[in-house]
Design an enzyme around this catalytic site. Structure first.
Site, PDB file in Angstrom:
ATOM      1  CD  GLN A  91     -30.296   0.873 -80.316  1.00 53.10           C
ATOM      2  OE1 GLN A  91     -29.591   0.536 -81.256  1.00 53.10           O
ATOM      3  NE2 GLN A  91     -30.815  -0.009 -79.474  1.00 53.10           N
ATOM      4  CG  HIS A 109     -29.865   5.527 -83.614  1.00 51.87           C
ATOM      5  ND1 HIS A 109     -30.139   4.170 -83.610  1.00 51.87           N
ATOM      6  CD2 HIS A 109     -28.536   5.633 -83.362  1.00 51.87           C
ATOM      7  CE1 HIS A 109     -29.023   3.497 -83.376  1.00 51.87           C
ATOM      8  NE2 HIS A 109     -28.039   4.352 -83.214  1.00 51.87           N
ATOM      9  CB  ALA A 219     -40.997  -4.826 -74.417  1.00 49.76           C
TER      10      ALA A 219
HETATM   11  P1  OAD Z   1     -33.988  -4.483 -84.467  1.00 52.13           P
HETATM   12  O1  OAD Z   1     -35.148  -4.579 -85.395  1.00 52.13           O
HETATM   13  O2  OAD Z   1     -32.633  -4.774 -85.011  1.00 52.13           O
HETATM   14  O3  OAD Z   1     -34.204  -5.419 -83.208  1.00 52.13           O
HETATM   15  C1  OAD Z   1     -35.398  -5.411 -82.488  1.00 52.13           C
HETATM   16  C2  OAD Z   1     -35.290  -6.453 -81.381  1.00 52.13           C
HETATM   17  O4  OAD Z   1     -36.479  -6.388 -80.622  1.00 52.13           O
HETATM   18  C3  OAD Z   1     -35.132  -7.891 -81.869  1.00 52.13           C
HETATM   19  O5  OAD Z   1     -34.096  -8.543 -81.149  1.00 52.13           O
HETATM   20  C4  OAD Z   1     -36.485  -8.522 -81.570  1.00 52.13           C
HETATM   21  O6  OAD Z   1     -36.374  -9.887 -81.191  1.00 52.13           O
HETATM   22  C5  OAD Z   1     -36.927  -7.705 -80.361  1.00 52.13           C
HETATM   23  N1  OAD Z   1     -38.384  -7.614 -80.220  1.00 52.13           N
HETATM   24  C6  OAD Z   1     -39.344  -7.641 -81.173  1.00 52.13           C
HETATM   25  N2  OAD Z   1     -40.561  -7.521 -80.632  1.00 52.13           N
HETATM   26  C7  OAD Z   1     -40.377  -7.416 -79.298  1.00 52.13           C
HETATM   27  C8  OAD Z   1     -41.253  -7.270 -78.181  1.00 52.13           C
HETATM   28  N3  OAD Z   1     -42.565  -7.204 -78.331  1.00 52.13           N
HETATM   29  N4  OAD Z   1     -40.711  -7.219 -76.938  1.00 52.13           N
HETATM   30  C9  OAD Z   1     -39.356  -7.285 -76.769  1.00 52.13           C
HETATM   31  N5  OAD Z   1     -38.481  -7.423 -77.781  1.00 52.13           N
HETATM   32  C10 OAD Z   1     -38.973  -7.480 -79.035  1.00 52.13           C
HETATM   33  O7  OAD Z   1     -34.041  -2.992 -83.854  1.00 52.13           O
HETATM   34  P2  OAD Z   1     -32.918  -2.168 -83.067  1.00 52.13           P
HETATM   35  O8  OAD Z   1     -32.038  -3.080 -82.297  1.00 52.13           O
HETATM   36  O9  OAD Z   1     -33.624  -1.088 -82.356  1.00 52.13           O
HETATM   37  O10 OAD Z   1     -31.037   2.831 -86.614  1.00 52.13           O
HETATM   38  O11 OAD Z   1     -32.108  -1.552 -84.277  1.00 52.13           O
HETATM   39  C11 OAD Z   1     -31.026  -0.705 -84.009  1.00 52.13           C
HETATM   40  C12 OAD Z   1     -30.926   0.375 -85.068  1.00 52.13           C
HETATM   41  O12 OAD Z   1     -30.872  -0.236 -86.359  1.00 52.13           O
HETATM   42  C13 OAD Z   1     -32.107   1.287 -85.156  1.00 52.13           C
HETATM   43  O13 OAD Z   1     -32.096   2.345 -84.216  1.00 52.13           O
HETATM   44  C14 OAD Z   1     -32.046   1.818 -86.545  1.00 52.13           C
HETATM   45  C15 OAD Z   1     -31.629   0.571 -87.291  1.00 52.13           C
HETATM   46  O14 OAD Z   1     -30.856   0.789 -88.387  1.00 52.13           O
HETATM   47  C16 OAD Z   1     -31.329   3.981 -87.241  1.00 52.13           C
HETATM   48  O15 OAD Z   1     -32.415   4.258 -87.710  1.00 52.13           O
HETATM   49  C17 OAD Z   1     -30.206   4.937 -87.296  1.00 52.13           C
END
Ligand code: OAD
Length: 243
Positions: A91, A109, A219
């Site tokens: 994503q 995305h 991660a």
């Molecule tokens: P989020 O910011 O919603 O979620 C990131 C996740 O990664 C959270 O659950 C954190 O707890 C976890 N996280 C943070 N640091 C981490 C680490 N070091 N190791 C493992 N996990 C960690 O991001 P996405 O789920 O990617 O769309 O968001 C989905 C979409 O929402 C994105 O692609 C974007 C946004 O709107 C578009 O730009 C179209």
């Protein structure tokens, strides 16, 4: 569960967090100081193109200062060494998976380093700033925009992703909050097709309950360890001693 051959991996912003790229849903719910609807919707682009273009210009420029981390490197190693089918669905709009060497990869995305012409649909690799009303090199109109899938738009590569999920033995979600569909629904789709499901995330996510297993942690630590395990199992499966 029999031997694993086909793996689908979904990555989100958590995979790039240890490289220094901000996640989307951090404290305060702001993304680099902006509400997502002010920078990531077709309406925002129509209302204030200068703001939206500048926002993505800054994100694109910031890529110069970041490097792949241990999670990207481990997934690239998996891609190189895994002899079965593999698809990494990210994503993320950064290029850290490919800079680490991953090839079986799709950006559902969009990509920061790509420009999309809203008039003719052509895509151009774009590494510099993209001011509003930049001339499209293909059709000559002034409709180039960041090649980012905004909310309300259809993510890319869905046919290929759904086919891979249907054939998957294992679906692994890494560093995503499970808040944005359709990606958040992939775990249920994979499960319905009979795949095992694993989540690797810093904390429990909105989707944790849908996975057979969730491992909590960074991660940069969890992914290399998981890749080691999967590749070790592959060499055991393919070793003549195990037949
Ligand atoms: P989020 O910011 O919603 O979620 C990131 C996740 O990664 C959270 O659950 C954190 O707890 C976890 N996280 C943070 N640091 C981490 C680490 N070091 N190791 C493992 N996990 C960690 O991001 P996405 O789920 O990617 O769309 O968001 C989905 C979409 O929402 C994105 O692609 C974007 C946004 O709107 C578009 O730009 C179209």
């Amino acid at each position: 569960m029999g031997a694993i051959r086909n793996i689908v991996i979904l990555t989100g912003a958590g995979v790039s967090a240890e490289s220094g790229i901000a996640t989307f849903r951090g404290p305060g719910g702001l993304w680099e100081g902006h509400r997502v609807e002010d920078v990531c919707t077709p309406e925002a682009l129509a209302r204030d193109p200068a703001l939206v273009h500048r926002f993505y210009d800054l994100r694109r420029a910031a890529l110069r200062d970041v490097r792949p981390n241990a999670a990207h490197t481990a997934l690239a190693r998996l891609d190189r060494e895994w002899t079965g089918d593999l698809l990494i669905v990210t994503q993320n709009v950064d290029d850290l998976h490919e800079r680490a060497g991953a090839e079986r990869l799709v950006h559902m995305h969009g990509e920061l380093q790509s420009a999309l012409c809203a008039a003719c649909g052509v895509r151009e690799r774009w590494t510099d700033a993209l001011p509003p009303e930049t001339e499209c090199p293909n059709c000559g109109t002034f409709a180039l925009r960041p090649d980012i899938v905004f909310f309300g738009e259809m993510p890319y590569h869905m046919d290929r992703i759904e086919a891979a999920l249907a054939a998957a033995d294992l679906f692994v979600s890494i560093g995503t909050s499970g808040a944005v569909y359709p990606a958040a629904g992939f775990v249920q789709m994979a499960d319905a097709y009979g795949a095992d499901t694993l989540e690797l995330n810093l904390e429990r996510s909105a989707g944790s309950g849908f996975f057979a297993r969730s491992e909590l942690g960074a991660a940069g630590e969890l992914v290399p360890a998981w890749v080691d395990t999967v590749l070790a199992a592959q060499s055991t499966q393919s070793s003549p001693m195990s037949r």
